[in-house]
Design a protein around this motif. Structure first.
Motif, PDB file in Angstrom:
ATOM      1  N   ASN A  46       0.690  -1.243   0.068  1.00  0.00           N
ATOM      2  CA  ASN A  46      -0.106  -0.059  -0.160  1.00  0.00           C
ATOM      3  C   ASN A  46       0.718   1.315  -0.084  1.00  0.00           C
ATOM      4  N   ASN A  47       2.121   1.134   0.451  1.00  0.00           N
ATOM      5  CA  ASN A  47       2.814   2.324   0.459  1.00  0.00           C
ATOM      6  C   ASN A  47       3.417   2.786  -0.942  1.00  0.00           C
ATOM      7  N   ILE A  48       3.294   1.490  -1.967  1.00  0.00           N
ATOM      8  CA  ILE A  48       3.643   1.931  -3.302  1.00  0.00           C
ATOM      9  C   ILE A  48       2.424   2.191  -4.110  1.00  0.00           C
ATOM     10  N   THR A  49       2.386   3.501  -4.585  1.00  0.00           N
ATOM     11  CA  THR A  49       1.169   4.057  -5.152  1.00  0.00           C
ATOM     12  C   THR A  49       1.377   4.080  -6.436  1.00  0.00           C
ATOM     13  N   ASP A  50       2.545   4.304  -7.262  1.00  0.00           N
ATOM     14  CA  ASP A  50       2.741   4.753  -8.722  1.00  0.00           C
ATOM     15  C   ASP A  50       3.096   3.691  -9.577  1.00  0.00           C
ATOM     16  N   LYS A  51       2.952   2.359  -9.188  1.00  0.00           N
ATOM     17  CA  LYS A  51       3.452   1.100  -9.874  1.00  0.00           C
ATOM     18  C   LYS A  51       2.640   0.122  -9.465  1.00  0.00           C
ATOM     19  N   MET A  52       2.579  -0.808 -10.365  1.00  0.00           N
ATOM     20  CA  MET A  52       1.594  -2.056  -9.873  1.00  0.00           C
ATOM     21  C   MET A  52       2.462  -2.938  -8.984  1.00  0.00           C
ATOM     22  N   VAL A  53       1.709  -3.475  -8.072  1.00  0.00           N
ATOM     23  CA  VAL A  53       2.180  -4.390  -7.266  1.00  0.00           C
ATOM     24  C   VAL A  53       1.739  -5.657  -7.323  1.00  0.00           C
ATOM     25  N   LEU A  54       2.568  -6.769  -7.596  1.00  0.00           N
ATOM     26  CA  LEU A  54       2.044  -8.267  -7.435  1.00  0.00           C
ATOM     27  C   LEU A  54       2.857  -8.822  -6.378  1.00  0.00           C
ATOM     28  N   THR A  55       1.945  -9.354  -5.251  1.00  0.00           N
ATOM     29  CA  THR A  55       2.481 -10.090  -4.313  1.00  0.00           C
ATOM     30  C   THR A  55       2.134 -11.584  -4.444  1.00  0.00           C
ATOM     31  N   VAL A  56       2.999 -12.605  -4.417  1.00  0.00           N
ATOM     32  CA  VAL A  56       2.610 -14.038  -4.685  1.00  0.00           C
ATOM     33  C   VAL A  56       2.770 -14.732  -3.450  1.00  0.00           C
ATOM     34  N   TYR A  57       2.091 -15.485  -3.007  1.00  0.00           N
ATOM     35  CA  TYR A  57       2.263 -16.219  -1.855  1.00  0.00           C
ATOM     36  C   TYR A  57       2.133 -17.777  -2.202  1.00  0.00           C
ATOM     37  N   LYS A  58       3.220 -18.585  -1.924  1.00  0.00           N
ATOM     38  CA  LYS A  58       3.106 -20.058  -1.986  1.00  0.00           C
ATOM     39  C   LYS A  58       2.599 -20.867  -0.658  1.00  0.00           C
ATOM     40  N   MET A  59       1.194 -21.227  -0.984  1.00  0.00           N
ATOM     41  CA  MET A  59       0.603 -21.952   0.133  1.00  0.00           C
ATOM     42  C   MET A  59       1.193 -23.435   0.260  1.00  0.00           C
ATOM     43  N   THR A  60       1.282 -23.958   1.622  1.00  0.00           N
ATOM     44  CA  THR A  60       1.678 -25.108   2.206  1.00  0.00           C
ATOM     45  C   THR A  60       0.547 -26.087   1.656  1.00  0.00           C
ATOM     46  N   GLY A  61      -0.737 -25.851   1.614  1.00  0.00           N
ATOM     47  CA  GLY A  61      -1.589 -26.570   1.251  1.00  0.00           C
ATOM     48  C   GLY A  61      -2.307 -27.379   2.434  1.00  0.00           C
ATOM     49  N   ASN A  62      -1.860 -26.746   3.626  1.00  0.00           N
ATOM     50  CA  ASN A  62      -2.281 -27.532   4.896  1.00  0.00           C
ATOM     51  C   ASN A  62      -3.470 -26.862   5.432  1.00  0.00           C
ATOM     52  N   LYS A  63      -4.013 -25.861   4.839  1.00  0.00           N
ATOM     53  CA  LYS A  63      -5.371 -25.390   5.362  1.00  0.00           C
ATOM     54  C   LYS A  63      -6.269 -25.114   4.094  1.00  0.00           C
ATOM     55  N   GLY A  64      -6.432 -26.506   3.541  1.00  0.00           N
ATOM     56  CA  GLY A  64      -7.353 -25.905   2.200  1.00  0.00           C
ATOM     57  C   GLY A  64      -6.596 -26.356   1.166  1.00  0.00           C
ATOM     58  N   TRP A  65      -7.000 -25.588   0.038  1.00  0.00           N
ATOM     59  CA  TRP A  65      -6.265 -25.420  -1.137  1.00  0.00           C
ATOM     60  C   TRP A  65      -6.026 -27.080  -1.783  1.00  0.00           C
ATOM     61  N   ASP A  66      -7.004 -27.843  -1.577  1.00  0.00           N
ATOM     62  CA  ASP A  66      -7.137 -29.326  -1.941  1.00  0.00           C
ATOM     63  C   ASP A  66      -5.735 -29.973  -1.520  1.00  0.00           C
ATOM     64  N   GLY A  67      -5.321 -29.535  -0.303  1.00  0.00           N
ATOM     65  CA  GLY A  67      -4.017 -29.998   0.133  1.00  0.00           C
ATOM     66  C   GLY A  67      -2.730 -29.976  -0.555  1.00  0.00           C
ATOM     67  N   GLN A  68      -2.949 -29.065  -1.653  1.00  0.00           N
ATOM     68  CA  GLN A  68      -1.846 -28.822  -2.651  1.00  0.00           C
ATOM     69  C   GLN A  68      -0.947 -27.665  -2.572  1.00  0.00           C
ATOM     70  N   LYS A  69       0.227 -27.692  -2.646  1.00  0.00           N
ATOM     71  CA  LYS A  69       0.868 -26.456  -2.870  1.00  0.00           C
ATOM     72  C   LYS A  69       0.433 -25.681  -3.822  1.00  0.00           C
ATOM     73  N   ILE A  70       0.352 -24.162  -3.518  1.00  0.00           N
ATOM     74  CA  ILE A  70      -0.149 -23.425  -4.843  1.00  0.00           C
ATOM     75  C   ILE A  70       0.534 -22.072  -4.573  1.00  0.00           C
ATOM     76  N   TRP A  71       0.517 -21.294  -5.817  1.00  0.00           N
ATOM     77  CA  TRP A  71       1.115 -20.067  -5.748  1.00  0.00           C
ATOM     78  C   TRP A  71      -0.273 -19.149  -6.160  1.00  0.00           C
ATOM     79  N   VAL A  72      -0.491 -18.229  -5.152  1.00  0.00           N
ATOM     80  CA  VAL A  72      -1.884 -17.286  -5.372  1.00  0.00           C
ATOM     81  C   VAL A  72      -1.154 -15.878  -5.198  1.00  0.00           C
ATOM     82  N   PRO A  73      -1.716 -15.355  -6.371  1.00  0.00           N
ATOM     83  CA  PRO A  73      -1.494 -13.773  -6.548  1.00  0.00           C
ATOM     84  C   PRO A  73      -2.320 -12.827  -5.768  1.00  0.00           C
ATOM     85  N   ASN A  74      -1.583 -11.769  -5.439  1.00  0.00           N
ATOM     86  CA  ASN A  74      -2.469 -10.528  -4.944  1.00  0.00           C
ATOM     87  C   ASN A  74      -2.046  -9.298  -5.711  1.00  0.00           C
TER      88      ASN A  74
END
Length: 412
Positions: free
Chosen positions: A367-395
């Motif tokens: 949120n402190n970056i206002t003049d550029k596009m910001v892509l945050t990618v999280y790699k999930m462990t799959g321990n809490k849903g996500w069909d038990g699979q590791k997965i990259w989720v974008p914000n």
């Protein structure tokens, strides 16, 4: 063919000598802009500018010199401006030898840098201005629903035209070198504002034109012109699904002409993430993101890299991943070297379907970056849903103060 979008789009470049949006509303056009917020008597200065321009043009053999005042749609405002202009002209005429009048005349003269004719000596300009005033040769005309003005009335000589909607569409003004534009709206529309751009044309002298408007209007016109340039860049690069974006206070057109079933808006400064993402494939994404480690707070990367990452992610129909890719295409079309911010985090144990994706620190960082596009990618462990699979989720967060408009195909 589609029933909704044009079958094709083609851009016709303006001819040589045309003064358009890039002249007035880009880095090269600032010399002609007069921000009225910073002037003590902007209308008086504009009148003096028109006087010296009229003298220069008419004595150089040109047929006409026009000055347009576009303040409001209200007729009482038009009458008020007409009276103010006539009072200024009367004051100058009756006290022409006054030192202040002569100083204002000289200041206006010093701002002239004609490109099409040689600049006449000040004394010649001064004499011509005095003659125009003494002969009452400067016409002040109101153009609105109550006052019809034939085009021949401002086709020759020195004229000052005041009006509202009548000035906005279907009329052109030859020799228009002074524009006083103060009309605004609570919710301005880009197409309407652009239609009001009577300052554009072929017969203007780039060294003598002045545009008077307040800082907010100037910024709005600059934003519209930037979007126009982005549209043109997409067309010239052969991108078929042309997209656009505007600042949040500016809409492209009237809301009642947009079909909400096919047009949706993505707001800048807002964090977007899908609820049902999938990776194509996670191995490819792992390889693509391998150079970016978790210990770095953030990376500045090209938009091309952001595009490659998002192309490996599929989302549910409700999440417009294609809209974000189209937005990136706009940036790349206009500026192939455009930059964005990438934040990479691994081993995240966030529950699928939770109302928030980002950690407080990453949310604050993006949120402190206002003049550029910001892509945050999280790699999930799959321990809490996500069909038990590791997965990259974008914000995804687009630059602040922009709304990006995407048009879906009609049969979607």
């Amino acid at each position: 063919m589609s029933g909704f979008r044009p079958y094709f789009t083609y851009y016709f470049k303006p001819g040589k000598g045309y003064l358009g949006g890039d002249f007035f509303f880009s880095e090269t056009g600032k010399d002609c802009i007069r921000v009225i917020d910073r002037l003590k008597e902007p209308l008086r200065q504009a009148v003096f500018h028109h006087l010296v321009v009229s003298a220069q043009l008419l004595k150089s053999g040109e047929a006409v010199s026009n000055f347009m005042i576009h303040p409001s749609v209200r007729m009482n405002v038009h009458n008020k401006y007409k009276k103010e202009v006539e009072n200024i002209l009367h004051e100058i005429c009756t006290d022409f030898e006054n030192e202040e009048v002569q100083l204002s005349l000289k200041e206006a003269y010093n701002r002239l840098h004609p490109k099409k004719h040689e600049l006449l000596p000040f004394e010649d300009i001064r004499e011509e201005v005095q003659e125009l005033l003494d002969n009452h040769a400067i016409k002040v005309l109101i153009m609105n629903g109550k006052h019809e003005v034939d085009a021949e009335e401002y086709a020759a000589g020195s004229n000052i035209l005041i009006g509202g909607n009548t000035l906005g569409r279907g009329v052109t003004f030859g020799g228009l070198h002074t524009i006083f534009y103060t009309r605004t709206a609570k919710k301005p529309q880009a197409d309407t504002m652009w239609q009001h751009s009577r300052m554009f044309g072929y017969d203007r002298d780039p060294g003598m034109i002045e545009l008077y408007l307040d800082n907010r209007l100037y910024k709005l016109f600059c934003d519209i012109n930037a979007t126009n340039d982005a549209i043109i860049a997409q067309i010239e690069r052969g991108i078929e699904n042309v997209k656009m974006y505007y600042p949040e206070e500016l809409s492209p057109t009237r809301k009642n002409v947009l079909d909400k079933r096919h047009v949706f808006a993505v707001s800048g400064g807002t964090n977007y993430f899908p609820l049902e993402p999938s990776n194509h494939t996670i191995e490819d994404l792992d390889k693509l993101l391998q150079p970016f480690n978790d210990h770095e707070e953030k990376y500045q990367v090209s938009m091309q890299i952001i595009k490659k990452i998002l192309e490996h992610i599929q989302t549910e129909p409700e999440f417009p991943i294609g809209a974000f890719l189209s937005f990136i295409n706009i940036y790349i079309a206009r500026n192939p070297g455009a930059q964005a911010i990438l934040i990479v985090r691994r081993e995240r144990d966030i529950k699928k379907g939770s109302g928030a994706l980002l950690s407080p620190n990453d949310w604050k960082l993006g949120n402190n970056i206002t003049d550029k596009m910001v892509l945050t990618v999280y790699k999930m462990t799959g321990n809490k849903g996500w069909d038990g699979q590791k997965i990259w989720v974008p914000n995804i967060k687009l630059p602040d103060n922009a709304i990006y408009y995407d048009v879906a195909e009609a049969d979607e």
